[in-house]
Scaffold this motif. Sequence first.
Motif, PDB file in Angstrom:
ATOM      1  N   ASP A 286       0.726  -1.251   0.088  1.00 53.93           N
ATOM      2  CA  ASP A 286       0.152   0.146  -0.092  1.00 53.93           C
ATOM      3  C   ASP A 286       0.951   1.134   0.046  1.00 53.93           C
ATOM      4  O   ASP A 286       2.184   1.091  -0.409  1.00 53.93           O
ATOM      5  CB  ASP A 286      -0.915   0.048   1.254  1.00 53.93           C
ATOM      6  N   ALA A 287       0.260   2.427   0.367  1.00 52.64           N
ATOM      7  CA  ALA A 287       0.986   3.596   0.315  1.00 52.64           C
ATOM      8  C   ALA A 287       2.204   3.568   1.417  1.00 52.64           C
ATOM      9  O   ALA A 287       3.410   4.328   1.180  1.00 52.64           O
ATOM     10  CB  ALA A 287       0.339   4.662   0.543  1.00 52.64           C
ATOM     11  N   LYS A 288       2.130   2.887   2.405  1.00 53.46           N
ATOM     12  CA  LYS A 288       3.249   2.571   3.508  1.00 53.46           C
ATOM     13  C   LYS A 288       3.946   1.685   3.723  1.00 53.46           C
ATOM     14  O   LYS A 288       5.238   1.627   3.975  1.00 53.46           O
ATOM     15  CB  LYS A 288       2.769   3.093   4.740  1.00 53.46           C
ATOM     16  N   ARG A 289       3.492   0.191   3.409  1.00 57.66           N
ATOM     17  CA  ARG A 289       4.428  -0.787   3.592  1.00 57.66           C
ATOM     18  C   ARG A 289       4.093  -1.907   2.454  1.00 57.66           C
ATOM     19  O   ARG A 289       3.506  -1.780   1.824  1.00 57.66           O
ATOM     20  CB  ARG A 289       3.440  -1.412   4.822  1.00 57.66           C
ATOM     21  N   ILE A 290       5.310  -2.604   2.583  1.00 50.96           N
ATOM     22  CA  ILE A 290       5.295  -3.928   1.698  1.00 50.96           C
ATOM     23  C   ILE A 290       4.866  -5.213   2.352  1.00 50.96           C
ATOM     24  O   ILE A 290       5.352  -5.399   3.382  1.00 50.96           O
ATOM     25  CB  ILE A 290       6.645  -4.104   1.152  1.00 50.96           C
ATOM     26  N   TYR A 291       4.026  -6.030   1.739  1.00 53.39           N
ATOM     27  CA  TYR A 291       3.474  -6.898   2.614  1.00 53.39           C
ATOM     28  C   TYR A 291       4.039  -8.600   1.814  1.00 53.39           C
ATOM     29  O   TYR A 291       3.758  -8.271   0.618  1.00 53.39           O
ATOM     30  CB  TYR A 291       2.152  -7.216   2.640  1.00 53.39           C
ATOM     31  N   ILE A 292       4.546  -9.274   2.378  1.00 52.83           N
ATOM     32  CA  ILE A 292       5.150 -10.573   1.876  1.00 52.83           C
ATOM     33  C   ILE A 292       4.547 -11.821   2.534  1.00 52.83           C
ATOM     34  O   ILE A 292       4.647 -11.918   3.789  1.00 52.83           O
ATOM     35  CB  ILE A 292       6.646 -10.672   1.737  1.00 52.83           C
ATOM     36  N   THR A 293       3.918 -12.493   1.833  1.00 52.57           N
ATOM     37  CA  THR A 293       3.411 -13.837   2.297  1.00 52.57           C
ATOM     38  C   THR A 293       3.707 -14.900   1.465  1.00 52.57           C
ATOM     39  O   THR A 293       3.956 -15.002   0.128  1.00 52.57           O
ATOM     40  CB  THR A 293       1.796 -13.984   2.474  1.00 52.57           C
ATOM     41  N   LYS A 294       4.144 -15.969   2.250  1.00 51.86           N
ATOM     42  CA  LYS A 294       4.527 -17.432   1.650  1.00 51.86           C
ATOM     43  C   LYS A 294       4.022 -18.538   2.494  1.00 51.86           C
ATOM     44  O   LYS A 294       3.921 -18.447   3.562  1.00 51.86           O
ATOM     45  CB  LYS A 294       5.935 -17.183   1.259  1.00 51.86           C
ATOM     46  N   GLY A 295       4.369 -19.593   1.510  1.00 50.37           N
ATOM     47  CA  GLY A 295       4.147 -20.908   2.334  1.00 50.37           C
ATOM     48  C   GLY A 295       2.799 -21.732   2.301  1.00 50.37           C
ATOM     49  O   GLY A 295       1.835 -21.078   2.226  1.00 50.37           O
ATOM     50  N   MET A 296       2.833 -22.868   1.997  1.00 50.97           N
ATOM     51  CA  MET A 296       1.601 -23.819   2.260  1.00 50.97           C
ATOM     52  C   MET A 296       1.340 -24.344   3.450  1.00 50.97           C
ATOM     53  O   MET A 296       0.237 -23.912   3.914  1.00 50.97           O
ATOM     54  CB  MET A 296       1.667 -24.805   0.922  1.00 50.97           C
ATOM     55  N   MET A 297       2.142 -25.170   4.065  1.00 48.47           N
ATOM     56  CA  MET A 297       1.851 -25.644   5.040  1.00 48.47           C
ATOM     57  C   MET A 297       2.022 -24.801   6.440  1.00 48.47           C
ATOM     58  O   MET A 297       1.308 -24.769   7.512  1.00 48.47           O
ATOM     59  CB  MET A 297       2.815 -27.178   5.348  1.00 48.47           C
TER      60      MET A 297
END
Length: 520
Positions: A286-297
Amino acid sequence: MIDMKRHHPLAMLWSLWKMVKNWFAIILFLFVFRQDSESQWLFYGRIAFYVGISIGVISIIWKWFTSRYTADDTAFHIYSGVFNRTRRTIPYTKIQNVNRHTTVFHRLFRVTSIRFETGIKGEDATFQLHVVSLSEAEQLEKIVAGYMAEDAETVEATEEPITLDVDEPMEEEEGQSEPVIPDKAMFLPAKVKQERVVHYHSTRKDIFKASFTSLSFLVLIPVLATLYSWVKDFFPDEEVTESLLLTWLDSWWIAGLMILVLLIISIALGIVRTFVKYGNFQITSDAKRIYITKGMMEQTSFSILKERVQAVKITQSPMKRLLGLAEVELTTAGSLGESEHEVNSLYPFLPVKQAYTMIEEILPSYRVTQEMEKLPRISLWLRLLKPSWGWIIITGLLWYFKPFVLGQKHAWWMISAILLVWIATCRVVDFFHTRYILNQNFIQLRTGALTSTLFISKREKVIEVQITRNVLQRWFGVASIHTVNRAKPVLHHRAHDIPLVMAESFQSWYMGRTQDVQTR
């Protein structure tokens, strides 16, 4: 806000599970491998184990009853202890990264863990809830994000900046605020809902390419070695094992079929391993932050405040270079938490052009220039003439011991010659990979022989620079430049054999940093 409360009750079960994992090897030894042993020291060892487990369980329950936390308008407050009461306060202004990690245990009970990290050293500077409900985790993140947005508005209202000296300390001490550059795009009211933009979402094709790039299919090699060891233990006579193996390999079609089956299994295991680790990988902002998500289990979610990004590194290994892929890593001022989660890395198998575009999309204040300056030809001769002390020492040892290799008496000088050719080749490749450019208030440096790294940073994020020249560099009219960025650990980046004119321009460029830096 969150009133005073204890940790989630499942936190006790989580701590108990961790304790059992730490004691697992001892449990196997005492109660499985030596189950029938009546040795006296094993008897006392089991008693000590029971005592240790009992103390551990009591400690877990006592810690849960005596630990509380709350969140008010400005900070987290953590309380612990009964007789010696301890209170820790972590202001929201010090929080730089928010990290979520959801293991199989958490998914089973529909909870998660959350960690708020600051730029201050020490374990007490981090607030972590090992078990927390999903709704409370969302609430805590919104509290911190909302306060940071309001705080950013206050920074924008400052009348005039305070300039700093360019010579700053390399590490941030407790209570010290970091120089920041206000970015108008980040200063949004806390009540305004910011929509996230999806920059990347991994596909099956990406996972398939990643499994070969990461060489995950080689995971079967240690498994086969373990199986062979078990077979040898099952057949005490080594001649029986060897004859059985030779019988299988004697027929070409049996050997070919075995190799094909093992190769298919190895590739399948590599794809599954990569899918579990990097599946559902998503990069949003968004305008302020970077979001990283990963993984299945096991799912990992991580957010980075854009203004805390100190530098960007784009790394390419030989395999990734052949496939046109790269890994983008963000260097931040705060701690990045547990290293095994690799949460500071964007997707490690991005196409190069897409990686360049994504950097400018995620960080609008950054610019990536693909056209960079090459090293002068004189730098190549300097690198080839520069003595290699490692080669000299190894050659001396080979000459002294004169080892026999493949039955060759004079193999030592062949090894020395091969090593010399390898060193020279690496230096030539590094020469052609090295690039540099100063683009307004940005610096880009690319270095590396087999694995190349492109370093990108803004002038205000570089806290220290250094220009050095050894005897050979003075003769050839070149120099080495060294940059330092605030991180944990402190990020150092060097480029060697740069033309002297460029090094002088680099020094003048950095002196202009006083126009950019301000404090709040």
